[in-house]
Design an enzyme around this catalytic site. Structure first.
Site, PDB file in Angstrom:
ATOM      1  N   SER A 197      48.217  24.100  45.057  1.00  0.00           N
ATOM      2  CA  SER A 197      48.400  23.009  44.087  1.00  0.00           C
ATOM      3  C   SER A 197      47.975  23.453  42.682  1.00  0.00           C
ATOM      4  O   SER A 197      48.552  23.009  41.686  1.00  0.00           O
ATOM      5  CB  SER A 197      47.641  21.754  44.525  1.00  0.00           C
ATOM      6  OG  SER A 197      46.263  21.948  44.464  1.00  0.00           O
ATOM      7  N   ASN A 198      46.982  24.320  42.580  1.00  0.00           N
ATOM      8  CA  ASN A 198      46.631  24.862  41.255  1.00  0.00           C
ATOM      9  C   ASN A 198      47.756  25.734  40.723  1.00  0.00           C
ATOM     10  O   ASN A 198      48.090  25.668  39.530  1.00  0.00           O
ATOM     11  CB  ASN A 198      45.332  25.672  41.328  1.00  0.00           C
ATOM     12  CG  ASN A 198      44.107  24.781  41.226  1.00  0.00           C
ATOM     13  OD1 ASN A 198      43.827  24.234  40.166  1.00  0.00           O
ATOM     14  ND2 ASN A 198      43.382  24.630  42.325  1.00  0.00           N
ATOM     15  N   ARG A 229      39.422  35.705  49.369  1.00  0.00           N
ATOM     16  CA  ARG A 229      38.880  37.048  49.569  1.00  0.00           C
ATOM     17  C   ARG A 229      37.963  37.429  48.408  1.00  0.00           C
ATOM     18  O   ARG A 229      38.240  37.060  47.262  1.00  0.00           O
ATOM     19  CB  ARG A 229      40.010  38.093  49.607  1.00  0.00           C
ATOM     20  CG  ARG A 229      41.099  37.812  50.589  1.00  0.00           C
ATOM     21  CD  ARG A 229      40.841  38.365  51.944  1.00  0.00           C
ATOM     22  NE  ARG A 229      40.445  39.760  51.929  1.00  0.00           N
ATOM     23  CZ  ARG A 229      39.736  40.333  52.894  1.00  0.00           C
ATOM     24  NH1 ARG A 229      39.334  39.616  53.922  1.00  0.00           N
ATOM     25  NH2 ARG A 229      39.421  41.616  52.834  1.00  0.00           N
ATOM     26  N   LEU A 269      36.686  40.188  45.832  1.00  0.00           N
ATOM     27  CA  LEU A 269      37.351  41.356  45.248  1.00  0.00           C
ATOM     28  C   LEU A 269      36.414  42.566  45.237  1.00  0.00           C
ATOM     29  O   LEU A 269      35.215  42.438  45.033  1.00  0.00           O
ATOM     30  CB  LEU A 269      37.790  41.071  43.809  1.00  0.00           C
ATOM     31  CG  LEU A 269      38.719  39.875  43.585  1.00  0.00           C
ATOM     32  CD1 LEU A 269      39.252  39.890  42.153  1.00  0.00           C
ATOM     33  CD2 LEU A 269      39.862  39.834  44.577  1.00  0.00           C
ATOM     34  N   ASN A 300      38.832  32.795  38.101  1.00  0.00           N
ATOM     35  CA  ASN A 300      38.840  32.053  39.369  1.00  0.00           C
ATOM     36  C   ASN A 300      38.535  30.589  39.077  1.00  0.00           C
ATOM     37  O   ASN A 300      37.872  30.272  38.090  1.00  0.00           O
ATOM     38  CB  ASN A 300      37.762  32.607  40.299  1.00  0.00           C
ATOM     39  CG  ASN A 300      37.743  31.901  41.652  1.00  0.00           C
ATOM     40  OD1 ASN A 300      38.798  31.608  42.231  1.00  0.00           O
ATOM     41  ND2 ASN A 300      36.561  31.605  42.157  1.00  0.00           N
ATOM     42  N   HIS A 342      36.689  27.295  40.946  1.00  0.00           N
ATOM     43  CA  HIS A 342      35.804  26.974  42.071  1.00  0.00           C
ATOM     44  C   HIS A 342      35.529  25.473  42.073  1.00  0.00           C
ATOM     45  O   HIS A 342      35.247  24.889  41.017  1.00  0.00           O
ATOM     46  CB  HIS A 342      34.492  27.758  41.934  1.00  0.00           C
ATOM     47  CG  HIS A 342      33.568  27.520  43.072  1.00  0.00           C
ATOM     48  ND1 HIS A 342      33.793  28.060  44.326  1.00  0.00           N
ATOM     49  CD2 HIS A 342      32.433  26.788  43.172  1.00  0.00           C
ATOM     50  CE1 HIS A 342      32.830  27.660  45.141  1.00  0.00           C
ATOM     51  NE2 HIS A 342      31.992  26.883  44.476  1.00  0.00           N
ATOM     52  N   ASP A 385      31.214  33.896  43.149  1.00  0.00           N
ATOM     53  CA  ASP A 385      31.240  32.766  42.207  1.00  0.00           C
ATOM     54  C   ASP A 385      30.110  32.850  41.169  1.00  0.00           C
ATOM     55  O   ASP A 385      29.541  31.822  40.774  1.00  0.00           O
ATOM     56  CB  ASP A 385      31.171  31.420  42.965  1.00  0.00           C
ATOM     57  CG  ASP A 385      32.279  31.293  44.003  1.00  0.00           C
ATOM     58  OD1 ASP A 385      33.413  31.688  43.697  1.00  0.00           O
ATOM     59  OD2 ASP A 385      32.012  30.809  45.114  1.00  0.00           O
TER      60      ASP A 385
HETATM   61  C1  GAR Z   1      40.806  24.549  45.223  1.00  0.00           C
HETATM   62  O1  GAR Z   1      39.992  23.414  45.372  1.00  0.00           O
HETATM   63  C2  GAR Z   1      39.985  25.708  44.696  1.00  0.00           C
HETATM   64  O2  GAR Z   1      39.020  25.324  43.756  1.00  0.00           O
HETATM   65  C3  GAR Z   1      39.340  26.194  45.959  1.00  0.00           C
HETATM   66  O3  GAR Z   1      40.348  26.138  46.929  1.00  0.00           O
HETATM   67  C4  GAR Z   1      41.244  25.083  46.589  1.00  0.00           C
HETATM   68  C5  GAR Z   1      42.638  25.654  46.536  1.00  0.00           C
HETATM   69  O4  GAR Z   1      43.563  24.617  46.401  1.00  0.00           O
HETATM   70  N1  GAR Z   1      38.824  27.505  45.805  1.00  0.00           N
HETATM   71  C6  GAR Z   1      37.727  27.910  46.425  1.00  0.00           C
HETATM   72  O5  GAR Z   1      37.090  27.215  47.191  1.00  0.00           O
HETATM   73  C7  GAR Z   1      37.325  29.331  46.123  1.00  0.00           C
HETATM   74  N2  GAR Z   1      35.968  29.544  46.507  1.00  0.00           N
HETATM   75  P1  GAR Z   1      45.070  24.947  46.051  1.00  0.00           P
HETATM   76  O6  GAR Z   1      45.527  26.053  47.003  1.00  0.00           O
HETATM   77  O7  GAR Z   1      45.780  23.656  46.327  1.00  0.00           O
HETATM   78  O8  GAR Z   1      45.145  25.377  44.618  1.00  0.00           O
END
Ligand code: GAR
Length: 210
Positions: A8-9, A86, A88, A102, A104, A140
């Site tokens: 979704s991002n 993952r 890096l 990234n 978070h 993070d």
């Molecule tokens: C998002 O909430 C992102 O912040 C999180 O995974 C989700 C991905 O959503 N990332 C982490 O937790 C990384 N540690 P998306 O695939 O719908 O963008």
């Protein structure tokens, strides 16, 4: 962009690029999971999309070397992680210094790791949120570029909180990418300086409200 899941991002960034609100192009999308819906989203927008299964590589650096060659083949200038699950290795970190971002789903440095929303709920915070940061060799821990806060309500569960946070993610990640494209982000040690920043002290969040 590097992804592992729903994307979704990724979708939000695609939409902002297509609307001319982010002055950038996504040159390729790479997922370590074959079933990541993010791959389909990319293909729908004719963005080259690749699956690289990390389990078929002997170690982290050989997987990252394969990622790096795809990234270089497509002449990417920045690597954006969005739900990429993952860590890096130095292969990517050294090849893209201060050019890997990234997102978070927590207000770092609180709640790093893969269960940020659950950890925030269990801790009992009243304000949660999300963070866009540079990636370094820790989990993070890289310099923070932007954060957005959301309230946590008594009736929240992991799903409702994640959804509320995600809405903010979809706003701040494109904004950061536009700042980056405009050359307005500068690193000073572990601090990130944004040029021509607007200071707006009225924009704060209190929770709970009575
Ligand atoms: C998002 O909430 C992102 O912040 C999180 O995974 C989700 C991905 O959503 N990332 C982490 O937790 C990384 N540690 P998306 O695939 O719908 O963008």
């Amino acid at each position: 962009m590097l992804v592992s899941g729903n994307g979704s991002n990724l979708q939000s960034i695609i939409d902002h690029c297509e609307a001319g609100k982010v002055n950038a192009a996504i040159v390729c999308v790479i997922s370590n999971r074959v079933d990541a819906y993010a791959l389909e989203r990319a293909r729908k927008h004719r963005i080259p999309a690749f699956h690289l299964d990390h389990r078929s590589f002997p170690d982290r650096s050989s997987f990252d070397t394969a990622v790096l060659s795809l990234v270089n083949e497509h002449a990417a200038q920045l690597i954006a992680l969005a739900g990429f699950n993952r860590i890096l290795s130095n292969v990517l970190l050294d090849a893209f210094p201060a050019a890997i971002l990234n997102i978070h789903p927590a207000l770092l440095p609180s709640f790093p790791g893969s269960h940020a929303q659950r950890d925030a709920l269990e801790y009992g915070v009243k304000i949660a949120g999300c963070t866009v940061h540079f990636v370094d060799s820790g989990t993070d821990t890289g310099p923070i570029i932007a954060q957005a806060a959301v309230p946590v309500f008594s009736g929240d569960n992991e799903e409702t909180l994640s959804r509320r946070i995600l809405c903010e993610e979809h706003k701040i990640y494109p904004r950061v990418l536009q700042l980056y494209a405009e050359g307005r982000i500068r690193l000073d040690g572990r601090k990130v300086l944004i040029s021509q920043e607007t200071e707006c002290s009225a924009d704060f969040l209190e929770n709970p409200r009575f």
